[in-house]
Design an enzyme around this catalytic site. Structure first.
Site, PDB file in Angstrom:
ATOM      1  N   PRO A 150       0.807  -1.227   0.000  1.00 52.44           N
ATOM      2  CA  PRO A 150       0.000   0.000   0.000  1.00 52.44           C
ATOM      3  C   PRO A 150       0.837   1.273   0.000  1.00 52.44           C
ATOM      4  CG  PRO A 150       0.097  -0.890   2.218  1.00 52.44           C
ATOM      5  CD  PRO A 150       0.881  -1.851   1.343  1.00 52.44           C
ATOM      6  N   ASP A 209       8.763  -2.561  -8.616  1.00 55.55           N
ATOM      7  CA  ASP A 209       9.856  -3.523  -8.777  1.00 55.55           C
ATOM      8  C   ASP A 209      10.381  -4.012  -7.437  1.00 55.55           C
ATOM      9  OD1 ASP A 209       9.676  -3.284 -11.519  1.00 55.55           O
ATOM     10  OD2 ASP A 209      11.151  -1.681 -11.631  1.00 55.55           O
TER      11      ASP A 209
END
Length: 560
Positions: A150, A209
């Protein structure tokens, strides 16, 4: 290709026109039936209208459902359309097929087509037959473990999943267990120890990533532990992971998703997961003195990219803009580093880093090199002469010099800002990595090299740049031969009153003798490392970047 026998064929109504709809084990097709034309005077016939013909691979059908057409409207192609009561009276039943539709720039969308049937039994037969075909697709996931970060990127991971991805999973009858991560390495640690992986068909990460790296480390470490493989041994043959990994992009750059799918679009990635695509991918292991450090799937960068990351970590308060600021500052600083690079060339593979052959869906180079890799491994085990590659000193090459950057790209590293990436011809699954050495040069020449990342020019066609396709490589900085030397130099540099001034102004001759390694966005604690490429160690829910749509609407034949 052998013609497949038809499973079903019926004349059904679609958008007030009658279509011949057929289904076999490979394709769902529908072709408009030409309306009968009356003969006109003089024996001249009106020209026939070409029939509309459409086809959808069964593997790209997402779901099918029956519809109640007693209501005033019906949903077709994502829009509510009023149907003529007169037209639909002979076709009182209907079913809707949801399928993948290709849009621009490698994006996928969920499209619907609704067919009206003359009787309920026929509609149920179509629905049941299509569902049976979907159930026979063994590669499709049914139960997924989902991790949501989040905090990554613009902190939109949870809304992206709940609004764009979860409804698609529910529509395709995929059940999920969702974990919202609360701290760094939460997903990695859960995968390594607590997760019951046998009950899942794949792992999905919602984030950037960094989140993907967490999942990769957790899944690979768990797989090696379960198979009693020592990760600290650089020569160890790692066991490939069986679970596929899905990426829902919600980070700052999402380089991995862009390089494997061709776009950073959550809906596209979700649809690749639903249809069960599988894209193998190489992983590099990084060691220091026989101690495992990290895995890398995209970029290992020393010098320029290491300095950019190190400086940006001190400016996290700036948000994503810190990368631009630190990149500009590092370019002006223009530090170079002395050291020794040793590498084992990949001489037995197809392709070179400068052949302009890009890795695409169904890549023949990846397939060929994987086959060669498997045959070589099998031969070594059959003859019981498994010789450590590090002992074959005659095959290794050594380069000493002063470098502005040392990069190892296991994929193109393409992203929206650099569509071709650091190594445009790097392959996702050929068991190699492209070692890029940028020697000391002027700022102007280095800028030329950087600008070529954003253009179609050959970025390796410069006298101070060389690239090698390798299976392994080692780097040793000149002034840091051991950990004690590195720690001592770090302490000494911290005591100099003008240490930072000298770092920023290398013209005074007091530039630093070491940099940091940027390993997929994480800083490594050691400068001297050994890196090995592991062929197709993981698999993603992807198929590589499609050059052209695999299935296109075919032109209808002329009526005779």
């Amino acid at each position: 290709m052998e013609k497949q026998p038809k499973l079903l064929s019926s004349q059904l109504l679609l958008k007030n026109c009658v279509f011949e709809v057929s289904l076999n084990s490979v394709l769902l097709t529908w072709k408009e039936q030409p309306a009968k034309k009356k003969r006109v005077s003089g024996g001249i016939h009106r020209p026939f209208k070409l029939s509309a013909y459409h086809s959808v691979p069964v593997s790209e059908i997402l779901a099918v459902r029956e519809l109640d057409v007693d209501s005033s409207g019906t949903k077709d192609d994502g829009r509510w359309q009023k149907m003529s009561q007169k037209t639909t009276e002979p076709y009182p039943c209907a079913f809707t097929v949801s399928y993948v539709e290709r849009a621009r720039k490698h994006r996928w969308r969920c499209a619907d087509v609704t067919f009206h049937c003359p009787e309920g039994a026929l509609s149920q037969q179509w629905v049941q037959t299509i569902r049976e075909q979907l159930a026979s697709l063994a590669n499709r996931p049914k139960h997924l473990l989902v991790y949501i970060n989040p905090f990554g990127g613009k902190q939109q991971g949870k809304p992206i999943y709940e609004q764009k991805v979860a409804p698609l999973f529910a529509h395709a009858n995929i059940s999920t267990d969702v974990i919202v991560t609360g701290h760094a390495n939460h997903a990695r640690d859960h995968l390594k120890t607590e997760a019951e992986l046998k009950q899942y068909d794949g792992v999905v990460c919602v984030g950037g990533d960094g989140m993907f790296s967490e999942v990769v480390h957790g899944l690979i470490s768990r797989t090696q532990r379960d198979n009693a493989v020592d990760q600290n041994c650089p020569e160890e043959r790692l066991v490939p992971c069986t679970l596929r990994i899905g990426i829902i992009p919600a980070g700052s750059t999402d380089c991995i998703c862009f390089a494997t799918v061709g776009t950073n679009d959550p809906v596209t990635s979700a649809l690749h997961i639903i249809v069960g695509d599988s894209q193998p991918m190489d992983v590099c292991s990084v060691h220091h003195n026989n101690t495992f450090l990290r895995y890398s799937v995209s970029l290992l960068g020393y010098g320029f990219y290491g300095d950019v990351l190190t400086d940006s970590e001190r400016k996290r308060w700036m948000g994503p803009a810190r990368y631009d600021f630190s990149g500009f500052k590092t370019f002006l600083t223009h530090n170079y580093y002395e050291g020794t690079v040793s590498y084992l060339p990949a001489t037995d593979v197809l392709g070179t880093p400068r052949d302009r052959t890009k890795c695409r869906a169904g890549c023949l180079i990846c397939r060929h090199n994987r086959q060669r890799y498997s045959e070589d491994r099998a031969e070594k085990y059959r003859t019981d002469i498994l010789v450590s590659e590090s002992e074959c000193d005659g095959d290794w090459k050594t380069i000493r010099g002063k470098f502005l950057a040392i990069n190892a790209a296991s994929m193109s590293c393409a992203c929206p800002r650099s569509p071709n990436g650091l190594s445009p011809a790097a392959h996702l699954a050929d068991g190699t990595t492209d070692l890029i050495l940028v020697r000391k040069c002027s700022r102007f020449d280095f800028l030329r090299h950087l600008l070529r990342h954003t253009s179609k020019d050959d970025q390796f066609d410069l006298g101070f740049v060389e690239v090698h396709r390798v299976r392994r490589f080692r780097f040793t900085p000149r002034h840091c031969q051991s950990d004690s030397d590195l720690a001592l130099e770090l302490r000494e540099n911290g005591k100099h009153l003008f240490g930072q001034f000298c770092r920023d102004h290398p013209a005074c001759g007091c530039g630093p003798s070491y940099s940091n390694w940027n390993c997929d966005g994480e800083i490594l604690p050691h400068a001297a490392i050994e890196v090995g490429a592991h062929c197709q160690l993981i698999k993603l829910f992807a198929r590589g970047i499609e050059e052209l749509p695999v299935f296109e609407d075919l032109p209808a034949p002329c009526a005779i």
